[in-house]
Design an enzyme around this catalytic site. Structure first.
Site, PDB file in Angstrom:
ATOM      1  N   HIS A 106      35.011  38.737  42.963  1.00 60.62           N
ATOM      2  CA  HIS A 106      34.194  38.362  41.806  1.00 60.62           C
ATOM      3  C   HIS A 106      33.743  36.919  41.978  1.00 60.62           C
ATOM      4  O   HIS A 106      34.162  36.217  42.897  1.00 60.62           O
ATOM      5  CB  HIS A 106      34.947  38.579  40.488  1.00 60.62           C
ATOM      6  CG  HIS A 106      36.200  37.780  40.357  1.00 60.62           C
ATOM      7  ND1 HIS A 106      37.197  38.091  39.457  1.00 60.62           N
ATOM      8  CD2 HIS A 106      36.654  36.673  41.002  1.00 60.62           C
ATOM      9  CE1 HIS A 106      38.190  37.233  39.550  1.00 60.62           C
ATOM     10  NE2 HIS A 106      37.874  36.362  40.463  1.00 60.62           N
ATOM     11  N   CYS A 162      32.696  37.901  36.257  1.00 60.51           N
ATOM     12  CA  CYS A 162      31.306  38.122  36.620  1.00 60.51           C
ATOM     13  C   CYS A 162      31.263  38.706  38.021  1.00 60.51           C
ATOM     14  O   CYS A 162      31.877  38.162  38.952  1.00 60.51           O
ATOM     15  CB  CYS A 162      30.540  36.801  36.561  1.00 60.51           C
ATOM     16  SG  CYS A 162      28.779  36.959  36.869  1.00 60.51           S
ATOM     17  N   ASN A 178      38.765  37.662  45.715  1.00 59.16           N
ATOM     18  CA  ASN A 178      39.093  38.608  44.648  1.00 59.16           C
ATOM     19  C   ASN A 178      37.894  39.471  44.247  1.00 59.16           C
ATOM     20  O   ASN A 178      37.950  40.190  43.258  1.00 59.16           O
ATOM     21  CB  ASN A 178      39.628  37.865  43.422  1.00 59.16           C
ATOM     22  CG  ASN A 178      41.031  37.335  43.642  1.00 59.16           C
ATOM     23  OD1 ASN A 178      41.777  37.855  44.473  1.00 59.16           O
ATOM     24  ND2 ASN A 178      41.397  36.291  42.909  1.00 59.16           N
TER      25      ASN A 178
END
Length: 374
Positions: free
Chosen positions: A271, A306, A269
């Site tokens: 991240h 993040c 994804n």
């Protein structure tokens, strides 16, 4: 010497031990039996031991499945299957040597990764996407992904190297904004309950990175594989998975600053994967607790994703004891019974934040217990 196949017999035996097929006997069940003759070469009939004969038969089974297109090689090798009602999935995993930490048992990151793996395998067994974490056809069409909102894991006994862990998982609806997945972990050899976990996921648009409500189309694709009645890994009232996590205020008692994501921390994804946050939280734990205690439970609330360029601070403080403002020092019990008990089973609050601007990424709570005598 005529070779039986492209790999050695030793390699085949090791593969059999690691990936026993459902219904296949243990290699050690064949001791003291006479060799059997199996035709596996057009040039001659070779004398094979029973172990070699079973492996040869399994190789043929693998080849037939792959050739027919009735299933993938991964499906055949996995030690997992759907329940009879199709509403939960069960799989067994061997703890590898590189998944064991300083306590000579599986790390919490290892177990969290296994939870992620069995959940993804469950989704694949239902026909969901193989290029995303349980995305349905409608989600892929609309560029939607699942992102973790909350995780709670409790471990009652950590498995050791070569132990076999059996994990059952199932998913269910979580209101209009997401989905929930639960897990039960057992020692496959004894059936002993060794852990439980639950997590919540919300939908995000992969292009805009904005959260989105679960549409009726996605819900219909998803709900047919969920239990009709709610089934919870933590059915008890006031269980720890429901406990609200208060924000840790700075200055914290312990900190580890300027942690940076590695490329390997990013998942499909794009991240940082949710398991990485667990390691970051533990980086700021005081060493004296790591030396004398083991993690009993961890709860993480994910506030912001993040990305690779983010730099992260990890902050940790003892959780205030009920009825007190704070605990300034780990050994400062002030004679309180509650404080003495808290020293034996300490609880900590955690905060992960962006280093440059202090944005909250994740808040957490952990509980610890004295290490068992080994």
């Amino acid at each position: 010497m005529l070779k039986l196949c492209s790999c050695s017999v030793t390699d085949q035996i090791q593969a059999s031990v690691q990936c026993r097929f459902p219904g296949s006997p243990s290699p050690f069940a064949f001791r003291r039996r006479s060799p059997v003759s199996v035709s596996c070469s057009p040039l001659s009939r070779l004398k094979l031991t029973p172990v070699q004969a079973v492996l040869s038969s399994q190789q043929k089974e693998v080849a037939e499945v792959v050739k027919s297109g009735s299933g993938s090689l991964a499906d055949l090798l996995r030690l997992g299957s759907l329940a009879e009602d199709g509403l939960s999935y069960n799989e067994k995993y061997i703890v590898r040597c590189y998944e064991v930490g300083i306590n000579k048992t599986a790390t919490i990151e290892t177990l969290a990764n296994l939870l992620q793996e069995v959940g993804s395998n469950h989704a694949q067994s239902l026909g969901f996407s193989t290029d995303g974490f349980a995305t349905t056809p409608t989600m892929r069409k609309m560029h939607l992904i699942w992102v973790t909102a909350r995780m709670h894991i409790e471990i009652y006994k950590y498995p050791a190297w070569s132990d076999v862990v059996e994990i059952e998982t199932w998913c269910q609806s979580e209101g209009r904004i997401g989905t929930r997945r639960d897990w039960i972990l057992k020692d496959a050899a004894t059936g002993e309950l060794i852990g439980r976990a639950t997590g919540k996921w919300v939908m995000m648009n992969q292009d805009t990175r904005r959260l989105q409500k679960v549409s009726d189309d996605v819900r219909e694709e998803h709900l047919i594989f969920c239990p009709r009645e709610p089934r919870l890994a933590f059915p008890e009232k006031n269980n720890r998975s429901l406990k609200k996590i208060i924000k840790l205020e700075d200055p914290a008692q312990y900190s580890r600053l300027r942690l940076t994501p590695r490329r390997a921390d990013l998942d499909m994804n794009h991240h940082v994967n949710y398991v990485t946050y667990i390691g970051w939280v533990l980086e700021s734990m005081p060493q004296e607790i790591i030396d004398t205690h083991e993690l009993q439970s961890i709860t993480l609330d994910y506030r912001r994703e993040c990305l690779q360029d983010d730099v992260v601070d990890s902050l940790t403080s003892l959780e205030p004891i009920d009825g007190t403002e704070t605990v300034s020092e780990h050994n400062g019990t002030n004679g309180s019974t509650a404080a003495r008990e808290d020293a034996d089973c300490p609880k900590f609050l955690h905060l992960l934040r962006v280093s440059c601007d202090g944005q909250e990424i994740n808040r957490g709570r952990t509980e610890w217990r004295k290490k068992p005598a080994r």
